[in-house]
Design an enzyme around this catalytic site. Sequence first.
Site, mmCIF file in Angstrom:
data_model
loop_
_atom_site.group_PDB
_atom_site.id
_atom_site.type_symbol
_atom_site.label_atom_id
_atom_site.label_comp_id
_atom_site.label_asym_id
_atom_site.label_seq_id
_atom_site.Cartn_x
_atom_site.Cartn_y
_atom_site.Cartn_z
ATOM 1 N N SER A 1 -19.412 -21.342 -14.123
ATOM 2 C CA SER A 1 -18.651 -20.723 -12.789
ATOM 3 C C SER A 1 -17.342 -20.518 -13.017
ATOM 4 O O SER A 1 -16.805 -21.303 -13.888
ATOM 5 C CB SER A 1 -19.106 -21.598 -11.558
ATOM 6 O OG SER A 1 -18.445 -21.133 -10.273
ATOM 7 N N TYR B 1 -20.066 -29.667 -7.239
ATOM 8 C CA TYR B 1 -20.527 -28.561 -7.782
ATOM 9 C C TYR B 1 -19.679 -28.333 -8.983
ATOM 10 O O TYR B 1 -20.076 -28.169 -10.257
ATOM 11 C CB TYR B 1 -20.047 -27.306 -6.798
ATOM 12 C CG TYR B 1 -20.627 -26.077 -7.728
ATOM 13 C CD1 TYR B 1 -21.946 -25.535 -7.657
ATOM 14 C CD2 TYR B 1 -19.721 -25.104 -8.125
ATOM 15 C CE1 TYR B 1 -22.483 -24.454 -8.230
ATOM 16 C CE2 TYR B 1 -20.019 -23.793 -8.602
ATOM 17 C CZ TYR B 1 -21.502 -23.467 -8.842
ATOM 18 O OH TYR B 1 -21.922 -22.488 -9.295
HETATM 19 P P1 NAI Z 1 -29.792 -17.304 -6.958
HETATM 20 O O1 NAI Z 1 -30.237 -18.144 -5.802
HETATM 21 O O2 NAI Z 1 -29.812 -16.005 -6.663
HETATM 22 O O3 NAI Z 1 -30.712 -17.679 -8.501
HETATM 23 C C1 NAI Z 1 -30.768 -18.820 -8.876
HETATM 24 C C2 NAI Z 1 -32.244 -19.015 -9.233
HETATM 25 O O4 NAI Z 1 -32.176 -20.447 -9.702
HETATM 26 C C3 NAI Z 1 -33.397 -19.191 -8.022
HETATM 27 O O5 NAI Z 1 -34.189 -18.265 -8.477
HETATM 28 C C4 NAI Z 1 -33.765 -20.797 -7.938
HETATM 29 O O6 NAI Z 1 -35.250 -20.682 -7.561
HETATM 30 C C5 NAI Z 1 -33.377 -21.119 -9.264
HETATM 31 N N1 NAI Z 1 -33.334 -22.468 -9.213
HETATM 32 C C6 NAI Z 1 -32.995 -23.388 -8.431
HETATM 33 N N2 NAI Z 1 -33.191 -24.502 -8.941
HETATM 34 C C7 NAI Z 1 -33.872 -24.750 -10.066
HETATM 35 C C8 NAI Z 1 -34.426 -25.465 -10.953
HETATM 36 N N3 NAI Z 1 -34.135 -26.844 -10.943
HETATM 37 N N4 NAI Z 1 -35.021 -25.009 -12.080
HETATM 38 C C9 NAI Z 1 -35.191 -23.742 -12.411
HETATM 39 N N5 NAI Z 1 -34.611 -22.866 -11.589
HETATM 40 C C10 NAI Z 1 -33.927 -23.298 -10.470
HETATM 41 O O7 NAI Z 1 -28.364 -17.806 -7.409
HETATM 42 P P2 NAI Z 1 -27.346 -17.257 -8.500
HETATM 43 O O8 NAI Z 1 -25.893 -17.209 -7.740
HETATM 44 O O9 NAI Z 1 -27.941 -16.229 -9.235
HETATM 45 O O10 NAI Z 1 -27.212 -18.488 -9.344
HETATM 46 C C11 NAI Z 1 -27.298 -18.319 -10.718
HETATM 47 C C12 NAI Z 1 -26.227 -19.228 -11.454
HETATM 48 O O11 NAI Z 1 -25.167 -18.723 -11.155
HETATM 49 C C13 NAI Z 1 -26.014 -20.650 -11.129
HETATM 50 O O12 NAI Z 1 -25.899 -21.345 -12.049
HETATM 51 C C14 NAI Z 1 -24.880 -20.692 -10.069
HETATM 52 O O13 NAI Z 1 -24.063 -21.784 -10.260
HETATM 53 C C15 NAI Z 1 -24.208 -19.633 -10.830
HETATM 54 N N6 NAI Z 1 -23.145 -18.901 -10.263
HETATM 55 C C16 NAI Z 1 -22.949 -18.023 -9.043
HETATM 56 C C17 NAI Z 1 -22.153 -17.431 -8.461
HETATM 57 C C18 NAI Z 1 -22.370 -16.695 -7.431
HETATM 58 O O14 NAI Z 1 -21.196 -16.068 -6.790
HETATM 59 N N7 NAI Z 1 -23.566 -16.099 -6.903
HETATM 60 C C19 NAI Z 1 -20.766 -17.665 -8.869
HETATM 61 C C20 NAI Z 1 -20.653 -18.545 -10.036
HETATM 62 C C21 NAI Z 1 -21.638 -19.129 -10.715
#
Ligand code: NAI
Length: 273
Positions: free
Chosen positions: A146, A159
């Site tokens: 991130s 985080y």
């Molecule tokens: P999202 O919530 O849309 O997708 C994340 C997915 O990870 C979800 O489907 C959730 O069910 C799954 N998940 C949660 N806990 C889990 C576990 N223990 N094992 C397997 N899967 C699990 O969120 P997003 O934003 O797509 O997040 C993806 C990555 O991007 C994360 O690592 C987040 O920290 C990172 N990120 C997101 C940003 C944003 O602005 N959306 C910015 C910077 C980093």
Amino acid sequence: MHNHPIKPGRVALVTGGASGIGFGIAQVLMEAGLQVIVTDVRADHMERAQQALGTMAGRATFVPLDVSDRGQWGAARRLVEERFGDLHVLCLNAGVGVLGSMLESSDADWNWIMSVNLDGALLGVETFLPHLLAHGQPAHIVATSSMGGLVVANDGGIYSTAKFGVVALMEGLRRDLRGQNVSVSILCPAAVNTNIFDHERMRPATFGKNAQDEDELERMEAFAKTVLAQGRDPLEVGKMVKAGIEADETYIFTDQNVMQTLVRRRDALLAFT
Ligand code: NAI
């Protein structure tokens, strides 16, 4: 040119792949002709993702995988080896966000964030790196850190402790792997329009509850949702990840504006006397 693994018929696995950035990456890799093992902890996300894929669903295999669980990683590796043979692209993307100040945090908050965001990436490396090295074909690991892995935002302490760890783990791994068939990139997104605002609602009961009161939590979620709605489209981020793998970039950024923030951090470090 780096001998990258994005070719039709190759195999990818994406964690947290059924929503947001992970789903964006998965779709772009499928469009490029790869078979993609889409893993996630949420069955409802996987169902929705499968429907959204339409005719492309033939390139996807949905597998439940909680990245914080070593046993489930072992099962995923056996499944890959039995059903697909070799894996070529590993996207360690699953991650969760926690809301609120460290001063009001609980042990449960720390356990949850560290075990999904940092241990989840480490377990993925431990499980699949020997496999990727053993088959000897071009392979690539992308970890989603991130901007919070490089600078600390307000209320971002927990985080960032995990996400800085992901950066260190992956930078170190990239160095250790020089000259091998496996390379590593680190995705550092700024705001992306995903479900991350809703993560407190997804927290498994085993990781307790946020200590903030319900009204405060709702206010923070609503704010996060508004900010993220202005963010990038996850499919666009997926395309950036594909290009980053092809060019063997160390870092994949999603937003030029963040460079000022990085320069401010660099200047603060250099101002130390
Ligand atoms: P999202 O919530 O849309 O997708 C994340 C997915 O990870 C979800 O489907 C959730 O069910 C799954 N998940 C949660 N806990 C889990 C576990 N223990 N094992 C397997 N899967 C699990 O969120 P997003 O934003 O797509 O997040 C993806 C990555 O991007 C994360 O690592 C987040 O920290 C990172 N990120 C997101 C940003 C944003 O602005 N959306 C910015 C910077 C980093």
